[in-house]
Design an enzyme around this catalytic site. Structure first.
Site, PDB file in Angstrom:
ATOM      1  CB  CYS A 154       4.119  24.580  16.745  1.00 31.39           C
ATOM      2  SG  CYS A 154       5.049  23.839  15.393  1.00 31.39           S
TER       3      CYS A 154
ATOM      4  CD  GLU B 148      28.312  22.197 -19.719  1.00 28.08           C
ATOM      5  OE1 GLU B 148      27.209  21.633 -19.495  1.00 28.08           O
ATOM      6  OE2 GLU B 148      29.337  22.029 -19.044  1.00 28.08           O
TER       7      GLU B 148
ATOM      8  CB  CYS C 218       2.663  25.152  12.286  1.00 26.55           C
ATOM      9  SG  CYS C 218       3.874  26.438  12.635  1.00 26.55           S
TER      10      CYS C 218
ATOM     11  CB  CYS D 256       7.395  25.792  11.405  1.00 25.58           C
ATOM     12  SG  CYS D 256       6.977  24.364  12.413  1.00 25.58           S
TER      13      CYS D 256
ATOM     14  N   GLY E 261      21.593  30.258 -18.224  1.00 24.90           N
ATOM     15  CA  GLY E 261      22.336  29.613 -17.140  1.00 24.90           C
ATOM     16  C   GLY E 261      21.582  28.518 -16.426  1.00 24.90           C
TER      17      GLY E 261
ATOM     18  CG  HIS F 231      13.229  25.889  -7.659  1.00 21.47           C
ATOM     19  ND1 HIS F 231      14.224  25.495  -8.532  1.00 21.47           N
ATOM     20  CD2 HIS F 231      12.072  25.357  -8.153  1.00 21.47           C
ATOM     21  CE1 HIS F 231      13.694  24.767  -9.507  1.00 21.47           C
ATOM     22  NE2 HIS F 231      12.393  24.667  -9.308  1.00 21.47           N
TER      23      HIS F 231
ATOM     24  CB  CYS G  52       8.384  26.212  15.084  1.00 18.33           C
ATOM     25  SG  CYS G  52       6.857  27.127  14.963  1.00 18.33           S
TER      26      CYS G  52
ATOM     27  CG  ASN H 248      24.054  26.648 -20.374  1.00 19.47           C
ATOM     28  OD1 ASN H 248      25.171  26.192 -20.137  1.00 19.47           O
ATOM     29  ND2 ASN H 248      22.996  26.351 -19.628  1.00 19.47           N
TER      30      ASN H 248
HETATM   31  C1  BJW Z   1      26.505  28.914 -17.080  1.00 18.61           C
HETATM   32  C2  BJW Z   1      27.565  29.588 -16.454  1.00 18.61           C
HETATM   33  C3  BJW Z   1      27.799  30.908 -16.860  1.00 18.61           C
HETATM   34  C4  BJW Z   1      27.430  27.603 -15.605  1.00 18.61           C
HETATM   35  N1  BJW Z   1      27.036  31.460 -17.801  1.00 18.61           N
HETATM   36  N2  BJW Z   1      25.771  29.477 -18.024  1.00 18.61           N
HETATM   37  C5  BJW Z   1       8.850  15.535 -15.181  1.00 18.61           C
HETATM   38  C6  BJW Z   1       9.748  14.600 -15.668  1.00 18.61           C
HETATM   39  C7  BJW Z   1      10.697  14.006 -14.824  1.00 18.61           C
HETATM   40  C8  BJW Z   1      10.755  14.328 -13.466  1.00 18.61           C
HETATM   41  C9  BJW Z   1       9.867  15.250 -12.994  1.00 18.61           C
HETATM   42  C10 BJW Z   1       8.933  15.829 -13.831  1.00 18.61           C
HETATM   43  N3  BJW Z   1       8.195  16.704 -13.086  1.00 18.61           N
HETATM   44  C11 BJW Z   1       8.660  16.687 -11.821  1.00 18.61           C
HETATM   45  C12 BJW Z   1       9.673  15.809 -11.734  1.00 18.61           C
HETATM   46  C13 BJW Z   1      10.458  15.491 -10.512  1.00 18.61           C
HETATM   47  C14 BJW Z   1      11.515  16.552 -10.200  1.00 18.61           C
HETATM   48  C15 BJW Z   1      12.486  16.675 -11.378  1.00 18.61           C
HETATM   49  O1  BJW Z   1      12.438  17.581 -12.181  1.00 18.61           O
HETATM   50  N4  BJW Z   1      13.445  15.787 -11.452  1.00 18.61           N
HETATM   51  C16 BJW Z   1      14.462  15.843 -12.510  1.00 18.61           C
HETATM   52  C17 BJW Z   1      15.844  15.946 -11.894  1.00 18.61           C
HETATM   53  C18 BJW Z   1      14.282  14.678 -13.420  1.00 18.61           C
HETATM   54  N5  BJW Z   1      10.910  17.836  -9.906  1.00 18.61           N
HETATM   55  C19 BJW Z   1      10.422  18.111  -8.709  1.00 18.61           C
HETATM   56  O2  BJW Z   1      10.437  17.276  -7.811  1.00 18.61           O
HETATM   57  C20 BJW Z   1       9.800  19.476  -8.495  1.00 18.61           C
HETATM   58  N6  BJW Z   1       8.535  19.336  -7.888  1.00 18.61           N
HETATM   59  C21 BJW Z   1       7.465  18.922  -8.571  1.00 18.61           C
HETATM   60  O3  BJW Z   1       7.490  18.765  -9.778  1.00 18.61           O
HETATM   61  O4  BJW Z   1       6.326  18.721  -7.805  1.00 18.61           O
HETATM   62  C22 BJW Z   1       5.262  17.974  -8.395  1.00 18.61           C
HETATM   63  C23 BJW Z   1       5.684  16.533  -8.445  1.00 18.61           C
HETATM   64  C24 BJW Z   1       6.145  15.930  -7.308  1.00 18.61           C
HETATM   65  C25 BJW Z   1       6.533  14.589  -7.360  1.00 18.61           C
HETATM   66  C26 BJW Z   1       6.489  13.877  -8.558  1.00 18.61           C
HETATM   67  C27 BJW Z   1       6.032  14.523  -9.716  1.00 18.61           C
HETATM   68  C28 BJW Z   1       5.618  15.866  -9.643  1.00 18.61           C
HETATM   69  C29 BJW Z   1      10.634  20.281  -7.499  1.00 18.61           C
HETATM   70  C30 BJW Z   1      11.968  20.645  -8.026  1.00 18.61           C
HETATM   71  C31 BJW Z   1      12.752  21.378  -6.943  1.00 18.61           C
HETATM   72  C32 BJW Z   1      14.175  21.683  -7.365  1.00 18.61           C
HETATM   73  N7  BJW Z   1      14.909  22.115  -6.214  1.00 18.61           N
HETATM   74  C33 BJW Z   1      16.299  22.504  -6.368  1.00 18.61           C
HETATM   75  C34 BJW Z   1      16.880  22.800  -4.964  1.00 18.61           C
HETATM   76  C35 BJW Z   1      16.371  24.147  -4.456  1.00 18.61           C
HETATM   77  C36 BJW Z   1      16.831  24.452  -3.086  1.00 18.61           C
HETATM   78  C37 BJW Z   1      18.313  24.665  -2.976  1.00 18.61           C
HETATM   79  O5  BJW Z   1      18.888  25.533  -3.645  1.00 18.61           O
HETATM   80  O6  BJW Z   1      18.915  23.951  -2.194  1.00 18.61           O
HETATM   81  O7  BJW Z   1      16.404  23.657  -7.220  1.00 18.61           O
HETATM   82  S1  BJW Z   1      17.243  21.280  -7.224  1.00 18.61           S
HETATM   83  C38 BJW Z   1      18.269  22.438  -8.098  1.00 18.61           C
HETATM   84  O8  BJW Z   1      18.058  22.306  -9.529  1.00 18.61           O
HETATM   85  C39 BJW Z   1      17.751  23.823  -7.697  1.00 18.61           C
HETATM   86  C40 BJW Z   1      17.782  24.543  -9.008  1.00 18.61           C
HETATM   87  O9  BJW Z   1      16.936  25.663  -8.984  1.00 18.61           O
HETATM   88  C41 BJW Z   1      17.368  23.470  -9.990  1.00 18.61           C
HETATM   89  C42 BJW Z   1      17.744  23.761 -11.418  1.00 18.61           C
HETATM   90  O10 BJW Z   1      19.119  23.827 -11.572  1.00 18.61           O
HETATM   91  P1  BJW Z   1      19.746  24.910 -12.572  1.00 18.61           P
HETATM   92  O11 BJW Z   1      19.474  26.259 -12.088  1.00 18.61           O
HETATM   93  O12 BJW Z   1      19.375  24.578 -13.952  1.00 18.61           O
HETATM   94  O13 BJW Z   1      21.314  24.661 -12.315  1.00 18.61           O
HETATM   95  P2  BJW Z   1      22.283  23.541 -12.905  1.00 18.61           P
HETATM   96  O14 BJW Z   1      23.442  23.451 -11.990  1.00 18.61           O
HETATM   97  O15 BJW Z   1      21.570  22.290 -13.214  1.00 18.61           O
HETATM   98  O16 BJW Z   1      22.760  24.133 -14.300  1.00 18.61           O
HETATM   99  C43 BJW Z   1      23.599  25.272 -14.367  1.00 18.61           C
HETATM  100  C44 BJW Z   1      23.770  25.600 -15.834  1.00 18.61           C
HETATM  101  O17 BJW Z   1      24.493  26.817 -15.928  1.00 18.61           O
HETATM  102  C45 BJW Z   1      24.593  24.547 -16.595  1.00 18.61           C
HETATM  103  O18 BJW Z   1      23.889  24.206 -17.781  1.00 18.61           O
HETATM  104  C46 BJW Z   1      25.913  25.268 -16.936  1.00 18.61           C
HETATM  105  O19 BJW Z   1      26.436  24.905 -18.200  1.00 18.61           O
HETATM  106  C47 BJW Z   1      25.482  26.707 -16.934  1.00 18.61           C
HETATM  107  N8  BJW Z   1      26.516  27.683 -16.569  1.00 18.61           N
HETATM  108  N9  BJW Z   1      28.189  28.745 -15.576  1.00 18.61           N
HETATM  109  C48 BJW Z   1      26.093  30.737 -18.408  1.00 18.61           C
HETATM  110  N10 BJW Z   1      28.836  31.651 -16.322  1.00 18.61           N
HETATM  111 ZN    ZN Z   2       5.540  25.513  13.857  1.00 14.17          ZN
END
Ligand code: BJW
Ligand code: ZN
Length: 247
Positions: A142, A207, A123, A120, A179, A112, A140, A205
């Site tokens: 540009c 949970e 571009c 930019c 996590g 990610h 940028c 995790n």
């Molecule tokens: C602990 C703990 C401790 C806490 N020890 N554990 C298929 C089906 C449905 C939808 C889609 C699909 N394919 C694509 C999609 C659309 C979408 C998507 O997935 N949507 C869902 C929400 C339904 N995906 C996309 O858009 C992706 N692009 C894509 O697929 O392109 C092609 C396409 C485009 C359009 C349509 C279809 C296809 C892009 C996804 C980009 C995600 N970006 C983010 C932001 C990044 C930038 C930023 O940081 O600002 O990435 S969103 C956010 O979620 C971030 C994370 O990397 C990502 C995952 O989150 P993560 O890491 O799992 O964190 P949490 O908070 O959710 O969970 C934390 C966990 O830790 C919890 O379970 C806690 O219990 C645990 N925990 N303390 C152990 N101490």
């Molecule tokens: Zn540019």
């Protein structure tokens, strides 16, 4: 844990929970999580950025500062040591915080992007680091607006990183999902791909997640604690073998 040694092809997928013990908020779950306060559509999408670039830029500036002040925790450190200790080890992260690299991991597949990089919007050229030091959105040469080089909803993941992660998951003998809520695709498919191809699937995790029912072993405890205990176990096992040196 079965297989966490020797020559087993080991793949680890990390999510925001791995950095929670460093004080970096997770996205989902809990009143401190990032999206308890903000909506993902507002902040982590191109539509959100175009609608309110200043709000999004300020949110990223705040997070970049918080992340910059955070320190890697024992979970990051054990994963860095595992990279050196195991001969076939792949680390895939959804995190954008660079904490794996700061803990010493050398090969990190970032799905990610990275919050310390910008590019930019028009571009695509990378922006120099000096561009970050402002709450105003830099431009940028540009004329395009500079945006964080992270993957927002609706955007494609970096092709090389995603392909490498899929190949690694498909040939993993041990796959650890650590996590992550496993709600965001395509990253959330990786543990399932690995399991389908015969990997031993372990989840760490706090949970239950949608991965838990598929896992061969689940640890419901903080990742730093579980990984430290696993590392201690590896050291005990290795010391009990003749002619083996552990750091
Ligand atoms: C602990 C703990 C401790 C806490 N020890 N554990 C298929 C089906 C449905 C939808 C889609 C699909 N394919 C694509 C999609 C659309 C979408 C998507 O997935 N949507 C869902 C929400 C339904 N995906 C996309 O858009 C992706 N692009 C894509 O697929 O392109 C092609 C396409 C485009 C359009 C349509 C279809 C296809 C892009 C996804 C980009 C995600 N970006 C983010 C932001 C990044 C930038 C930023 O940081 O600002 O990435 S969103 C956010 O979620 C971030 C994370 O990397 C990502 C995952 O989150 P993560 O890491 O799992 O964190 P949490 O908070 O959710 O969970 C934390 C966990 O830790 C919890 O379970 C806690 O219990 C645990 N925990 N303390 C152990 N101490
Ligand atoms: Zn540019």
């Amino acid at each position: 844990m079965k297989l966490l040694r020797d020559n087993a092809r080991t793949v680890v997928l990390t999510g925001a929970g791995v950095s929670a013990e460093s004080g970096v908020p997770t996205f989902r779950g809990g009143s401190d999580s990032l999206w308890a306060k903000f909506s993902p559509e507002e902040l982590a999408s191109i539509d959100g950025f175009m609608a309110n670039p200043t709000l999004v830029w300020e949110w990223y500036s705040w997070r970049r500062k918080l992340i910059g002040e955070a320190q890697p925790n024992p979970g990051h450190e054990v994963l860095a040591k595992l990279e050196k200790h195991l001969s076939k080890f792949t680390l895939v992260t959804q995190n954008v915080d660079n904490l794996h690299q700061r803990a010493g991991s050398e090969q990190v597949i970032e799905l990610h992007g990275n919050i310390h990089k910008n590019k930019c919007l028009r571009c695509g050229r990378p922006a120099p680091e000096s561009a970050f030091a402002t709450d105003q959105i830099p431009k940028c040469s540009c004329g395009g607006m500079i945006r964080p080089d992270v993957v927002w909803f609706g955007e494609l993941l970096p092709e090389a990183a995603l392909n490498a992660a899929i190949v690694a998951a498909g040939s993993a003998e041990l796959f650890m999902s650590i996590g992550t809520s496993a709600l965001v695709f395509p990253a959330a498919d990786l543990p399932v791909i690995a399991k389908r191809r015969g990997a031993y699937l372990v989840e760490i995790n706090l949970e239950e997640t949608r991965i838990s029912p598929h896992a061969d072993e689940v640890f419901h405890a903080p990742s730093g604690e579980v990984l430290s205990a696993l590392w201690d176990q590896i050291r005990v096992d290795d010391k009990s073998r003749p002619n083996t040196v552990v750091d």
